[in-house]
Design an enzyme around this catalytic site. Structure first.
Site, PDB file in Angstrom:
ATOM      1  N   VAL A 157      51.155  -7.376   5.612  1.00 10.57           N
ATOM      2  CA  VAL A 157      51.269  -7.382   4.097  1.00 10.57           C
ATOM      3  C   VAL A 157      51.283  -5.973   3.360  1.00 10.57           C
ATOM      4  CG1 VAL A 157      50.070  -8.223   1.957  1.00 10.57           C
ATOM      5  CG2 VAL A 157      50.187  -9.615   3.965  1.00 10.57           C
ATOM      6  N   PHE A 158      52.111  -5.807   2.456  1.00 12.65           N
ATOM      7  CA  PHE A 158      52.017  -4.539   1.974  1.00 12.65           C
ATOM      8  C   PHE A 158      51.280  -4.262   0.729  1.00 12.65           C
ATOM      9  CE2 PHE A 158      54.155  -1.098  -1.139  1.00 12.65           C
ATOM     10  CZ  PHE A 158      53.750  -0.110  -0.330  1.00 12.65           C
ATOM     11  N   TYR A 214      49.595  -2.201  -2.602  1.00 12.87           N
ATOM     12  CA  TYR A 214      49.846  -1.080  -3.041  1.00 12.87           C
ATOM     13  C   TYR A 214      48.922  -1.030  -4.424  1.00 12.87           C
ATOM     14  CZ  TYR A 214      52.029  -4.904  -6.014  1.00 12.87           C
ATOM     15  OH  TYR A 214      52.231  -6.022  -6.477  1.00 12.87           O
ATOM     16  N   GLY A 215      47.939  -2.067  -4.593  1.00 16.50           N
ATOM     17  CA  GLY A 215      47.189  -1.962  -5.893  1.00 16.50           C
ATOM     18  C   GLY A 215      45.775  -2.862  -5.382  1.00 16.50           C
ATOM     19  N   SER A 216      45.363  -3.550  -5.844  1.00 14.72           N
ATOM     20  CA  SER A 216      44.003  -4.217  -5.756  1.00 14.72           C
ATOM     21  C   SER A 216      43.692  -4.540  -4.128  1.00 14.72           C
ATOM     22  CB  SER A 216      43.628  -5.464  -6.564  1.00 14.72           C
ATOM     23  OG  SER A 216      44.487  -6.368  -6.179  1.00 14.72           O
ATOM     24  N   GLU A 235      47.612 -18.017  -3.357  1.00  8.21           N
ATOM     25  CA  GLU A 235      46.572 -18.727  -4.343  1.00  8.21           C
ATOM     26  C   GLU A 235      46.345 -17.329  -5.245  1.00  8.21           C
ATOM     27  OE1 GLU A 235      42.443 -20.457  -3.445  1.00  8.21           O
ATOM     28  OE2 GLU A 235      43.905 -21.748  -2.275  1.00  8.21           O
TER      29      GLU A 235
END
Length: 195
Positions: free
Chosen positions: A13-14, A16-18, A89
């Protein structure tokens, strides 16, 4: 030719934020990686996690941008099926994101096949171009089901700094949001914030 990992039974999974600081899944491995032709930007109204329908916040999204790059973290899930269910989800709570399979550029000439979440630019939650000052005003005040919007900003910026990934816009926003919040607190103390 680059060595390629990912795909098959693996789930990368990439982040880039949280997801950088709160992946919410069991992590087997992480690697720094870059996605080409996308940029990280506060371009999605948050009406669930970091804001509400009455007072939307802002969250980061991957926005298509030819020639741009976004550096972040490639995360290999320890339990791919459970991780994908959890991520869907969390990330697909509205139809603003679309799940995409991408190829990341890793270190040492490594290509990583990964899943990530990209903003739909035709969705109502897409902000379009918002000036940084407007972003700061929104982030300073919004609160959602997962907490204050400013916390999301500061934790993401800190997570990227820990990875030695620079983001000048996020750094500017951290400083400006703090100034706005300190100004609001000072106004309440001296009474000038009263109506």
């Amino acid at each position: 030719m680059a060595n390629v990992i990912g795909g098959g039974d693996e789930l990368w999974v990439f982040a880039y934020g949280s997801l950088v600081w709160n992946p919410g899944i069991d992590v087997a491995e992480t690697r720094r990686a870059t996605l080409v032709d996308f940029r990280r930007r506060f371009c999605m109204w948050s009406i669930h996690h970091r804001g509400s329908e009455e007072n939307p916040g802002l969250v980061l999204a991957l926005e298509p941008a030819a020639g741009a790059t976004c550096s972040g973290l490639a995360i290999r899930a320890a339990d791919p099926a459970a991780a994908l269910e959890t991520l869907r989800e969390r990330e697909l709570v509205s139809a603003a994101y679309v799940e995409e399979n991408v190829t990341l550029l890793g270190e040492d000439d490594l290509a990583i096949r990964a899943t990530t979440y990209v903003i739909r630019t035709d969705h109502a939650q897409y902000t379009g171009e918002l000036p940084l000052e407007r972003q700061a005003e929104v982030i300073a005040r919004a609160i959602g089901g997962r907490g204050p919007n400013h916390e999301y900003l500061t934790r993401t910026a800190a997570g990227l700094h820990d990875l030695e990934i620079g983001d000048a816009d996020l750094d500017w926003l951290v400083t400006r949001v703090q100034q706005i919040r300190e100004g609001a607190c000072a106004a309440l103390v001296d009474g000038s914030g009263e109506s």
